[in-house]
Design a protein around this motif. Structure first.
Motif, PDB file in Angstrom:
ATOM      1  N   GLY A  65       1.165  -2.106  -6.639  1.00 52.40           N
ATOM      2  CA  GLY A  65       0.500  -1.798  -7.896  1.00 52.40           C
ATOM      3  C   GLY A  65       0.640  -2.917  -8.912  1.00 52.40           C
ATOM      4  N   GLU A  66       1.780  -3.583  -8.922  1.00 52.95           N
ATOM      5  CA  GLU A  66       1.993  -4.686  -9.861  1.00 52.95           C
ATOM      6  C   GLU A  66       1.104  -5.873  -9.504  1.00 52.95           C
ATOM      7  OE1 GLU A  66       5.664  -7.388 -11.688  1.00 52.95           O
ATOM      8  OE2 GLU A  66       6.096  -5.641 -10.437  1.00 52.95           O
ATOM      9  N   PRO A 169     -10.569   6.717  -1.862  1.00 51.12           N
ATOM     10  CA  PRO A 169      -9.797   5.465  -1.925  1.00 51.12           C
ATOM     11  C   PRO A 169     -10.674   4.246  -2.237  1.00 51.12           C
ATOM     12  CG  PRO A 169      -9.193   6.753   0.000  1.00 51.12           C
ATOM     13  CD  PRO A 169     -10.413   7.403  -0.573  1.00 51.12           C
ATOM     14  N   VAL A 170     -10.107   3.313  -2.991  1.00 46.13           N
ATOM     15  CA  VAL A 170     -10.760   2.039  -3.287  1.00 46.13           C
ATOM     16  C   VAL A 170      -9.991   0.942  -2.571  1.00 46.13           C
ATOM     17  CG1 VAL A 170     -11.311   0.367  -5.088  1.00 46.13           C
ATOM     18  CG2 VAL A 170     -11.614   2.805  -5.532  1.00 46.13           C
ATOM     19  N   ILE A 184      -5.093  -0.835  -0.842  1.00 47.38           N
ATOM     20  CA  ILE A 184      -5.703   0.494  -0.873  1.00 47.38           C
ATOM     21  C   ILE A 184      -5.198   1.255  -2.098  1.00 47.38           C
ATOM     22  CG2 ILE A 184      -6.068   2.639   0.394  1.00 47.38           C
ATOM     23  CD1 ILE A 184      -5.393   1.075   2.958  1.00 47.38           C
ATOM     24  N   ILE A 185      -6.137   1.623  -2.966  1.00 44.82           N
ATOM     25  CA  ILE A 185      -5.803   2.355  -4.185  1.00 44.82           C
ATOM     26  C   ILE A 185      -6.220   3.808  -4.002  1.00 44.82           C
ATOM     27  CG2 ILE A 185      -6.177   2.507  -6.674  1.00 44.82           C
ATOM     28  CD1 ILE A 185      -7.025  -0.432  -6.626  1.00 44.82           C
ATOM     29  N   SER A 186      -5.262   4.713  -4.166  1.00 48.97           N
ATOM     30  CA  SER A 186      -5.521   6.151  -4.053  1.00 48.97           C
ATOM     31  C   SER A 186      -5.115   6.823  -5.359  1.00 48.97           C
ATOM     32  CB  SER A 186      -4.727   6.751  -2.886  1.00 48.97           C
ATOM     33  OG  SER A 186      -5.075   6.118  -1.670  1.00 48.97           O
ATOM     34  N   GLN A 192      -1.108   0.809  -1.398  1.00 45.30           N
ATOM     35  CA  GLN A 192      -0.631   0.325  -0.107  1.00 45.30           C
ATOM     36  C   GLN A 192      -1.288  -1.008   0.219  1.00 45.30           C
ATOM     37  OE1 GLN A 192      -1.959   4.118   1.831  1.00 45.30           O
ATOM     38  NE2 GLN A 192       0.055   4.014   2.819  1.00 45.30           N
ATOM     39  N   LYS A 193      -0.609  -1.821   1.004  1.00 43.19           N
ATOM     40  CA  LYS A 193      -1.189  -3.086   1.442  1.00 43.19           C
ATOM     41  C   LYS A 193      -1.245  -3.126   2.966  1.00 43.19           C
ATOM     42  CE  LYS A 193       3.064  -5.866   1.754  1.00 43.19           C
ATOM     43  NZ  LYS A 193       3.773  -7.076   1.300  1.00 43.19           N
TER      44      LYS A 193
END
Length: 206
Positions: A65-66, A169-170, A184-186, A192-193
């Motif tokens: 996230g950072e 998810p994006v 992956i943005i949820s 997650q990467k």
């Protein structure tokens, strides 16, 4: 600074801090320049620096996230500063609105080419822009102390960004020279990467 930190004996934390500081001062570096083409060049380079920063951070134990926030900060450097200097600030209290519009008007003024041929004029103009940028940022900080304006004209944090994944998810694709990632943005979990088996050099050849 980033290159020195990476080549020297600095640890990953020092390199990450160098990237963060570099990205944070890009708007100031750009808008202290008196020529529009120089300011534009600085701003156009910011997304590339942010990508390199994110790739580095993902290679360490930094939260995904950072790294996404770093990408957003670099991406928004151009647009946020452009909006800051084009907004009419009508959503601010009247006094603050008047002050910010007056500063923007002064920043929009440029000396003529013949005037800039003089070294004395050039140095004076750079000094003038630095003073105006300092005042602009000081007043912007004061505005962010007002209730309801805490995030005024700031780039979005990860908690705000993942709201864009409310419909699903994006996936953000990030290409580095040696490593590529899918981020992956949820909406309801940490980012997650996924490390991809390709590099930016290979992608260019496709």
């Amino acid at each position: 600074w980033v290159q020195a930190a990476a080549k020297g004996a600095a640890n990953d934390h020092d390199v990450s801090n160098a990237y963060k500081h570099t990205i944070s001062i890009l708007p100031r570096l750009a808008h202290c320049a008196y020529e529009p083409r120089i300011r534009l060049r600085f701003l156009q380079e910011s997304p590339g620096i942010a990508c390199a920063a994110a790739v580095h951070m993902l290679s360490t134990d930094t939260a995904v996230g950072e790294a996404i926030e770093m990408l957003e900060q670099g991406r928004s450097v151009f647009w946020s500063r452009a909006l800051q200097h084009r907004s009419d600030f009508s959503d601010l209290p009247e006094h603050a609105c008047t002050q910010m519009n007056a500063l923007v008007k002064q920043l929009a003024q440029h000396p003529t080419t013949s005037e800039m041929a003089s070294r004395m004029t050039s140095e004076w103009e750079m000094s003038r822009r630095r003073r105006l940028i300092d005042e602009f940022d000081t007043r912007l900080d004061a505005i962010r102390q007002l209730p309801g304006f805490e995030k005024y004209l700031l780039s979005k944090g990860y908690d705000d960004l993942r709201c864009s994944a409310s419909g699903g998810p994006v996936v953000v694709l990030l290409a580095g020279q040696t490593t590529c990632y899918a981020l992956i943005i949820s909406p309801h979990r940490d980012a997650q990467k996924v490390t991809l088996s390709t590099t930016s050099d290979r992608l260019v050849m496709l």
